[in-house]
Scaffold this active site. Structure first.
Site, PDB file in Angstrom:
ATOM      1  N   ARG A  82      10.116   3.133  -1.275  1.00 16.27           N
ATOM      2  CA  ARG A  82       9.432   2.235  -2.217  1.00 16.27           C
ATOM      3  C   ARG A  82      10.438   1.501  -3.098  1.00 16.27           C
ATOM      4  O   ARG A  82      10.262   0.321  -3.403  1.00 16.27           O
ATOM      5  CB  ARG A  82       8.440   3.049  -3.058  1.00 16.27           C
ATOM      6  CG  ARG A  82       7.457   2.198  -3.825  1.00 16.27           C
ATOM      7  CD  ARG A  82       6.318   3.032  -4.379  1.00 16.27           C
ATOM      8  NE  ARG A  82       6.767   3.996  -5.371  1.00 16.27           N
ATOM      9  CZ  ARG A  82       5.989   4.931  -5.916  1.00 16.27           C
ATOM     10  NH1 ARG A  82       4.713   5.035  -5.574  1.00 16.27           N
ATOM     11  NH2 ARG A  82       6.471   5.761  -6.815  1.00 16.27           N
ATOM     12  N   LYS A 184       7.306  -1.313  -8.065  1.00 15.50           N
ATOM     13  CA  LYS A 184       7.463  -0.522  -9.278  1.00 15.50           C
ATOM     14  C   LYS A 184       8.577  -1.150 -10.105  1.00 15.50           C
ATOM     15  O   LYS A 184       9.754  -0.866  -9.914  1.00 15.50           O
ATOM     16  CB  LYS A 184       7.784   0.937  -8.914  1.00 15.50           C
ATOM     17  CG  LYS A 184       7.267   1.927  -9.932  1.00 15.50           C
ATOM     18  CD  LYS A 184       7.276   3.344  -9.406  1.00 15.50           C
ATOM     19  CE  LYS A 184       6.873   4.323 -10.480  1.00 15.50           C
ATOM     20  NZ  LYS A 184       5.434   4.333 -10.772  1.00 15.50           N
ATOM     21  N   GLU A 220      -6.321  -0.774 -10.401  1.00 16.27           N
ATOM     22  CA  GLU A 220      -5.795   0.513 -10.862  1.00 16.27           C
ATOM     23  C   GLU A 220      -5.657   0.495 -12.373  1.00 16.27           C
ATOM     24  O   GLU A 220      -6.109  -0.442 -13.025  1.00 16.27           O
ATOM     25  CB  GLU A 220      -4.459   0.827 -10.172  1.00 16.27           C
ATOM     26  CG  GLU A 220      -3.363  -0.182 -10.416  1.00 16.27           C
ATOM     27  CD  GLU A 220      -2.012   0.279  -9.844  1.00 16.27           C
ATOM     28  OE1 GLU A 220      -1.691   1.473  -9.916  1.00 16.27           O
ATOM     29  OE2 GLU A 220      -1.279  -0.578  -9.329  1.00 16.27           O
TER      30      GLU A 220
HETATM   31  C1  LIG Z   1       4.215   4.899 -10.381  1.00 15.33           C
HETATM   32  C2  LIG Z   1       2.864   4.249 -10.385  1.00 15.33           C
HETATM   33  C3  LIG Z   1       1.734   4.880  -9.836  1.00 15.33           C
HETATM   34  C4  LIG Z   1       1.759   6.279  -9.302  1.00 15.33           C
HETATM   35  O1  LIG Z   1       2.548   6.443  -8.182  1.00 15.33           O
HETATM   36  P1  LIG Z   1       3.067   7.878  -7.709  1.00 15.33           P
HETATM   37  O2  LIG Z   1       3.972   7.570  -6.584  1.00 15.33           O
HETATM   38  O3  LIG Z   1       1.869   8.652  -7.272  1.00 15.33           O
HETATM   39  O4  LIG Z   1       3.717   8.503  -8.884  1.00 15.33           O
HETATM   40  C5  LIG Z   1       0.545   4.167  -9.818  1.00 15.33           C
HETATM   41  N1  LIG Z   1       0.459   2.912 -10.331  1.00 15.33           N
HETATM   42  C6  LIG Z   1       1.513   2.305 -10.894  1.00 15.33           C
HETATM   43  C7  LIG Z   1       1.344   0.945 -11.443  1.00 15.33           C
HETATM   44  C8  LIG Z   1       2.751   2.947 -10.930  1.00 15.33           C
HETATM   45  O5  LIG Z   1       3.805   2.316 -11.487  1.00 15.33           O
END
Ligand SMILES: *Cc1c(COP(=O)(O)O)cnc(C)c1O
Length: 341
Positions: A82, A184, A220
């Site tokens: 990622r 991210k 989300e």
């Molecule tokens: C990091 C993150 C998540 C959760 O991801 P994980 O890999 O399960 O920790 C969900 N949404 C956003 C916007 C994030 O930055």
């Protein structure tokens, strides 16, 4: 190895400086080998790309102690993958995922004394990140970058028991269609700060963001993916190109299918159908799943039958199975658990 004298059970989620961090620099088109250093400060030029144009991406993961005393981390290859995708979208160099996993393991190992003991509920939070480090004033990608991994011990997420969250439907949007919602990057968090501060002021725990184009579909929250359970026990997660692909959510879907024999479906979820779901949860590394008791859409309350005092039954089974896999009490799928040796 002697553990640090920390009151693990009462730790919050804050930065505590640990002994070592990993640092690698990218210059003249190549990454150096990287080192572990005790110096927690970053010194960069005032005009560094990250400071002027927010060229930075990150990851979040945990190290913890299993029931039989091993220190492990969960699916670090997916974090590495990622980070590669996030970096590519912001025109940053790729830090190869194999080297990423190696560096994560090395950094956790060096900070072993800060990995909380089994049963404390606390974990060592691991934060890999990368940023443009050389001066940039005309708008363009930096030429030099730094990749770092810091660690900090964090307390149990459900301290004092589980409390289902109350979430509001946000009037702000998180991510544009064809934008950067799927990576991210700090930029997705900077713009969410106003919305979350406002949500807290109004008495809500989180914001539910809708798709920016039609504002009819669930995306989300600021930092976690949604998971719903239908009244007939099917797991449903929202599908969208502007959602960050949570590793926890992807793992829970696999657990639902392969361990619990449940149907699981990734599809578009409309705000209008929330009232038909039996359970709702937020998935992410920090909590695994936090139950959502109520969503408030401009004064209209959507209350899930699971209520405001505990996790719904399917959410609980998912939570217990995945945390069992992580803690070594349930057999993990091949490759999910990486031991720090
Ligand atoms: C990091 C993150 C998540 C959760 O991801 P994980 O890999 O399960 O920790 C969900 N949404 C956003 C916007 C994030 O930055």
């Amino acid at each position: 190895m002697e553990k640090k004298n920390i009151d693990w059970a009462n730790l919050g989620f804050g930065y505590i400086q640990t002994d070592y961090r990993f640092v690698s620099n990218y210059k003249n088109g190549a990454w150096d080998d990287g080192i572990l250093t005790e110096d927690a400060n970053v010194v960069i030029n005032e005009c560094a790309g990250v400071l002027q144009y927010a060229q930075t991406v990150f990851e979040g993961m945990k190290a913890y102690t299993t029931v039989d005393g091993r220190i492990v981390t969960f699916r670090p290859d997916l974090n590495g993958e990622r980070l590669e995708q996030s970096a590519a979208r912001l025109e940053m160099p790729i830090f190869p995922k194999d080297k990423f996993v190696e560096a994560v393991v090395k950094t956790i190992k060096a900070n072993e004394a800060y990995v909380p003991p089994y049963g404390s509920g606390a974990t060592l939070y691991v934060r890999p990140y990368m940023f443009g480090s050389n001066p940039v004033i005309g708008v363009k990608p930096a030429d030099e970058y730094q990749f770092r991994i810091l660690t900090t011990p964090v307390g149990p997420y459900f301290k004092g028991g589980v409390k289902p969250l109350t979430i509001r439907v946000s009037d702000f949007d998180r991510a544009a269609p064809n934008g950067t919602g799927h990576i991210k990057a700090g930029l997705n968090y900077a713009m969410s700060l106003h919305a979350i501060v406002d949500a807290h002021k109004q008495g809500y725990d989180e914001n539910m963001y809708l798709d920016a184009k039609t504002r009819t579909k669930v995306e989300e929250t600021g930092g976690a993916n949604f998971l719903f359970v239908t009244k007939d026990g099917k797991v449903v997660t929202p599908k969208s190109d502007s959602i960050l692909p949570s590793i926890t959510r992807r793992s829970l879907v696999q657990v639902a299918r392969e361990y619990l024999g449940l149907e699981a479906e990734e599809r578009e979820v409309y705000l209008d159908e929330l009232k038909d779901f039996a359970e709702c949860g937020l998935c992410g590394t920090a909590a695994v799943i936090s139950p959502v008791g109520k969503v408030v859409d401009h004064g209209k309350e959507i209350c899930f039958p699971s209520g405001m005092t505990e996790m719904g039954p399917v959410t609980r089974k998912l939570y217990e199975t995945l945390t069992g896999i992580q803690m070594g009490t349930i057999k993990a799928p091949e490759g999910w658990i990486v031991e720090i040796k």
